[in-house]
Write a protein that holds these residues in place. Structure first.
Motif, PDB file in Angstrom:
ATOM      1  N   ARG A 105       0.822  -1.206   0.000  1.00 25.49           N
ATOM      2  CA  ARG A 105       0.000   0.000   0.000  1.00 25.49           C
ATOM      3  C   ARG A 105       0.868   1.273   0.000  1.00 25.49           C
ATOM      4  NH1 ARG A 105      -4.855   1.829   3.981  1.00 25.49           N
ATOM      5  NH2 ARG A 105      -3.929   3.844   4.449  1.00 25.49           N
ATOM      6  N   LEU A 106       1.948   1.202   0.761  1.00 25.24           N
ATOM      7  CA  LEU A 106       2.906   2.313   0.775  1.00 25.24           C
ATOM      8  C   LEU A 106       3.525   2.515  -0.604  1.00 25.24           C
ATOM      9  CD1 LEU A 106       5.218   2.265   3.902  1.00 25.24           C
ATOM     10  CD2 LEU A 106       3.997   4.209   2.891  1.00 25.24           C
ATOM     11  N   LEU A 107       3.929   1.383  -1.202  1.00 26.00           N
ATOM     12  CA  LEU A 107       4.541   1.452  -2.528  1.00 26.00           C
ATOM     13  C   LEU A 107       3.584   2.046  -3.550  1.00 26.00           C
ATOM     14  CD1 LEU A 107       6.750  -1.593  -3.510  1.00 26.00           C
ATOM     15  CD2 LEU A 107       7.358   0.812  -3.275  1.00 26.00           C
ATOM     16  N   THR A 108       2.312   1.645  -3.451  1.00 24.88           N
ATOM     17  CA  THR A 108       1.307   2.208  -4.360  1.00 24.88           C
ATOM     18  C   THR A 108       1.225   3.720  -4.182  1.00 24.88           C
ATOM     19  OG1 THR A 108       0.061   0.165  -4.254  1.00 24.88           O
ATOM     20  CG2 THR A 108      -1.115   2.108  -5.063  1.00 24.88           C
ATOM     21  N   GLY A 109       1.222   4.164  -2.941  1.00 24.94           N
ATOM     22  CA  GLY A 109       1.184   5.606  -2.678  1.00 24.94           C
ATOM     23  C   GLY A 109       2.390   6.313  -3.284  1.00 24.94           C
ATOM     24  N   LEU A 110       3.565   5.754  -3.066  1.00 22.55           N
ATOM     25  CA  LEU A 110       4.786   6.366  -3.607  1.00 22.55           C
ATOM     26  C   LEU A 110       4.778   6.339  -5.138  1.00 22.55           C
ATOM     27  CD1 LEU A 110       7.378   4.906  -1.061  1.00 22.55           C
ATOM     28  CD2 LEU A 110       6.807   7.334  -1.346  1.00 22.55           C
ATOM     29  N   ARG A 111       4.244   5.235  -5.714  1.00 27.19           N
ATOM     30  CA  ARG A 111       4.153   5.158  -7.170  1.00 27.19           C
ATOM     31  C   ARG A 111       3.203   6.231  -7.708  1.00 27.19           C
ATOM     32  NH1 ARG A 111       3.474  -0.011  -7.973  1.00 27.19           N
ATOM     33  NH2 ARG A 111       5.576  -0.347  -8.779  1.00 27.19           N
ATOM     34  N   ASN A 112       2.071   6.426  -7.032  1.00 26.15           N
ATOM     35  CA  ASN A 112       1.149   7.476  -7.458  1.00 26.15           C
ATOM     36  C   ASN A 112       1.809   8.854  -7.397  1.00 26.15           C
ATOM     37  OD1 ASN A 112      -0.846   5.617  -7.904  1.00 26.15           O
ATOM     38  ND2 ASN A 112      -1.859   5.937  -5.921  1.00 26.15           N
ATOM     39  N   MET A 113       2.568   9.077  -6.334  1.00 25.64           N
ATOM     40  CA  MET A 113       3.277  10.363  -6.241  1.00 25.64           C
ATOM     41  C   MET A 113       4.251  10.532  -7.400  1.00 25.64           C
ATOM     42  SD  MET A 113       4.351  11.066  -2.268  1.00 25.64           S
ATOM     43  CE  MET A 113       4.958  12.711  -2.730  1.00 25.64           C
ATOM     44  N   THR A 114       5.012   9.455  -7.667  1.00 28.20           N
ATOM     45  CA  THR A 114       6.023   9.535  -8.737  1.00 28.20           C
ATOM     46  C   THR A 114       5.356   9.781 -10.084  1.00 28.20           C
ATOM     47  OG1 THR A 114       7.385   7.968  -7.492  1.00 28.20           O
ATOM     48  CG2 THR A 114       7.977   8.340  -9.794  1.00 28.20           C
ATOM     49  N   THR A 115       4.295   9.003 -10.363  1.00 27.88           N
ATOM     50  CA  THR A 115       3.578   9.194 -11.629  1.00 27.88           C
ATOM     51  C   THR A 115       3.056  10.625 -11.738  1.00 27.88           C
ATOM     52  OG1 THR A 115       2.905   6.895 -11.449  1.00 27.88           O
ATOM     53  CG2 THR A 115       1.763   8.222 -13.090  1.00 27.88           C
ATOM     54  N   GLY A 116       2.480  11.116 -10.651  1.00 27.44           N
ATOM     55  CA  GLY A 116       1.955  12.484 -10.648  1.00 27.44           C
ATOM     56  C   GLY A 116       3.064  13.503 -10.905  1.00 27.44           C
ATOM     57  N   ALA A 117       4.182  13.326 -10.214  1.00 31.77           N
ATOM     58  CA  ALA A 117       5.296  14.272 -10.365  1.00 31.77           C
ATOM     59  C   ALA A 117       5.849  14.230 -11.788  1.00 31.77           C
ATOM     60  CB  ALA A 117       6.397  13.967  -9.354  1.00 31.77           C
ATOM     61  N   LEU A 118       5.955  13.004 -12.344  1.00 30.28           N
ATOM     62  CA  LEU A 118       6.497  12.868 -13.704  1.00 30.28           C
ATOM     63  C   LEU A 118       5.567  13.480 -14.742  1.00 30.28           C
ATOM     64  CD1 LEU A 118       8.034   9.265 -13.672  1.00 30.28           C
ATOM     65  CD2 LEU A 118       9.256  11.460 -13.856  1.00 30.28           C
ATOM     66  N   THR A 119       4.266  13.266 -14.565  1.00 29.70           N
ATOM     67  CA  THR A 119       3.300  13.856 -15.497  1.00 29.70           C
ATOM     68  C   THR A 119       3.422  15.376 -15.496  1.00 29.70           C
ATOM     69  OG1 THR A 119       1.805  12.033 -15.032  1.00 29.70           O
ATOM     70  CG2 THR A 119       0.848  13.968 -16.113  1.00 29.70           C
ATOM     71  N   GLN A 120       3.475  15.954 -14.301  1.00 30.45           N
ATOM     72  CA  GLN A 120       3.575  17.410 -14.179  1.00 30.45           C
ATOM     73  C   GLN A 120       4.873  17.934 -14.823  1.00 30.45           C
ATOM     74  OE1 GLN A 120       0.527  18.649 -13.221  1.00 30.45           O
ATOM     75  NE2 GLN A 120       1.413  19.799 -11.513  1.00 30.45           N
ATOM     76  N   LEU A 121       5.959  17.218 -14.530  1.00 30.08           N
ATOM     77  CA  LEU A 121       7.251  17.639 -15.056  1.00 30.08           C
ATOM     78  C   LEU A 121       7.250  17.563 -16.579  1.00 30.08           C
ATOM     79  CD1 LEU A 121      10.137  18.526 -14.424  1.00 30.08           C
ATOM     80  CD2 LEU A 121      10.759  16.128 -14.060  1.00 30.08           C
ATOM     81  N   HIS A 122       6.692  16.466 -17.107  1.00 27.72           N
ATOM     82  CA  HIS A 122       6.628  16.315 -18.556  1.00 27.72           C
ATOM     83  C   HIS A 122       5.784  17.432 -19.177  1.00 27.72           C
ATOM     84  CE1 HIS A 122       7.349  13.783 -22.073  1.00 27.72           C
ATOM     85  NE2 HIS A 122       6.180  14.228 -22.500  1.00 27.72           N
TER      86      HIS A 122
END
Lengths: 227, 227
Positions: B114-131
Motif C-alpha cells: 500500500r505504501l509502494l502504491t502511494g509512492l508510485r502514485n506520487m512519482t507518476t503524478g510528479a512525472l506527469t507534471q514535469l513532462h
C-alpha cells in the motif's frame, strides 16, 4: 557610467538586506521552536513575504540593468550572481518559514534538552556560515567564500548526531512519532540552509574570480540514516 | 541575427535534454526503490552528473550570449528563463539521486504494498507534471504552464496520504523507524519535485507573457503533519 554604478550598488544593497532578513528569520524560527513561542512563529511566517518581495525586485532590476547597460565580464557576473544569490536566500526564507509552521503544530510539547541543544548548535552553525558568506559577498572575498564552502561538513556532522537522537526517540517513544517527525524535517531544513550557503559561496567565488569551484565538495562519509 | 537564433536554439535543446534526463532519473529512482534494484540505484547516482554538466554548460552559454548579443525583451527573458529552469532541473536531479542513495541503504527490506502504491502514485503524478511543464516550455505555451502551476495540489494530497501511512507504520513498527524515515524523506523529495515543477511553470509563464504569476499558489488546507 555613473548610473550603472548606482544600479549595481542598489542591487548589492538589496542582496545584503535579504541576507540579513534570512539570518533573522532562521534565528527567530529556532527561538520560536525552543521557547514554544507561537506569536514569534507567526511573525516569521509573516516576515518571509518581505524576502519574496526583495527577490522579485532583484529579478526586475536584473532584467532592466542587462537590457539597458549591456554589461560584460565582471559586471555581468555581478548581476547574474545577484539573481542567483537572491534565489538561494529566498529558499532560506522558505525553510525558516517551514520551521515556524512546524513549530505552530507542536506548541507546548516538551522537548528533550539534549535535542534542543543539538538543534541550537545546528542553527548557530548555519547562521555563522550564512553570515560569513554574506560578508564574503559584501567584501568580494573569494578566500572567505572558499572557507565557507569547505566548512559545511561541520554542520552536516551536527545534523547526523541530532538525527541519530531523533531516531532513538522515535523508536522508544511511539506515541510522539508526529512530534519527532516535525523535528526531523526541522533539522533537515537547517541542514539545507547549509547547502544554500554553500551554493552562495560558489556564486561569490565565481563572481570574484571568474573561475568555478568543483560542484562536488568532498563529503565526509557519514553514518547511516541521514542523506 | 542568424547566429543569435542558433545560440538560442542550442540553449533550448539543452534545457529540453535536461528535462528528459531529470524525468528519467526520477522514474528510475522510484523503480530502483520499488524493485530493490541496487544496480539501477547506483546508475541513477552516476547519471545525475550528466545533469550537472548540462547545467554548467547552460550557465556558460548564458554568460556568453548576454555578453555577445545584448539581448532585450523576450530574448532576454528566454535566456534568463533557461538559466533558472536549468537550476530547477538540477535540483530535480539531486532529489532523484537522493532517493537512489536512500534506496541503497534499505535494499532488500520488505515494503508494504500500500505504501509502494502511494509512492508510485506520487512519482507518476510528479512525472506527469514535469513532462507537461517541459512541453509547455518547448511550445512556449503559457496556458499549459498555468495548468501545471495550478495542479500541484493533487501531488500534495497524495503526499499527505502517504505521510499518514508512514506515521502509522512508525508508530506501530518501532524497530523499522530507520526504514520509514528513509521513505518519509523519499516521499518528501518527490513532493519537492512538484515544487520545482511549479517554479518552472512560473518561469515559462513569465518567459511567454512577460507577466508574473502570484508567487503564493492557493494551497488546499491539508491535514496535520506534512509541511
Amino acid at each position: 557610467v555613473r548610473a550603472f554604478t548606482d544600479d549595481l550598488s542598489v542591487l548589492d544593497s538589496q542582496i545584503v538586506k535579504m541576507g540579513g532578513l534570512a539570518e533573522a528569520l532562521l534565528g527567530d524560527a529556532f527561538d520560536a521552536l525552543a521557547s514554544s513561542d507561537g506569536q514569534l512563529a507567526r511573525d516569521v511566517v509573516r516576515r518571509d513575504v518581505l524576502i519574496d518581495e526583495i527577490e522579485s525586485d532583484v529579478e526586475e532590476r536584473v532584467y532592466a540593468i542587462i537590457a539597458r547597460r549591456q554589461p560584460m565580464a565582471v559586471d555581468l557576473r555581478q548581476i547574474i550572481a545577484a539573481l542567483q544569490i537572491s534565489n538561494e536566500l529566498e529558499r532560506v526564507g522558505d525553510l525558516s518559514k517551514n520551521i515556524a509552521k512546524r513549530t505552530q503544530d507542536i506548541l507546548g510539547k516538551d522537548l528533550d534538552p539534549r535535542l534542543l541543544t543539538g538543534l541550537r548548535n545546528m542553527t548557530t552553525g548555519a547562521l555563522t556560515q550564512l553570515h560569513e558568506v554574506m560578508d564574503a559577498y559584501a567584501d568580494r572575498d573569494a578566500t572567505a567564500a572558499l572557507r565557507v564552502w569547505r566548512d559545511d561538513d561541520t554542520l552536516d556532522a551536527t545534523y547526523n548526531s541530532v538525527f541519530a537522537d531523533l531516531i532513538a526517540h522515535m523508536t522508544h517513544d511511539a506515541p510522539d512519532v508526529g512530534l519527532y517527525t516535525h523535528l526531523m524535517f526541522g533539522a533537515k531544513n537547517i541542514e539545507r540552509v547549509g547547502d544554500h550557503t554553500t551554493n552562495i559561496a560558489e556564486n561569490v567565488f565565481f563572481l570574484v574570480t571568474g573561475n568555478r569551484l568543483e560542484s562536488d565538495r568532498p563529503k565526509r562519509n557519514c553514518v547511516t540514516i541521514p542523506r
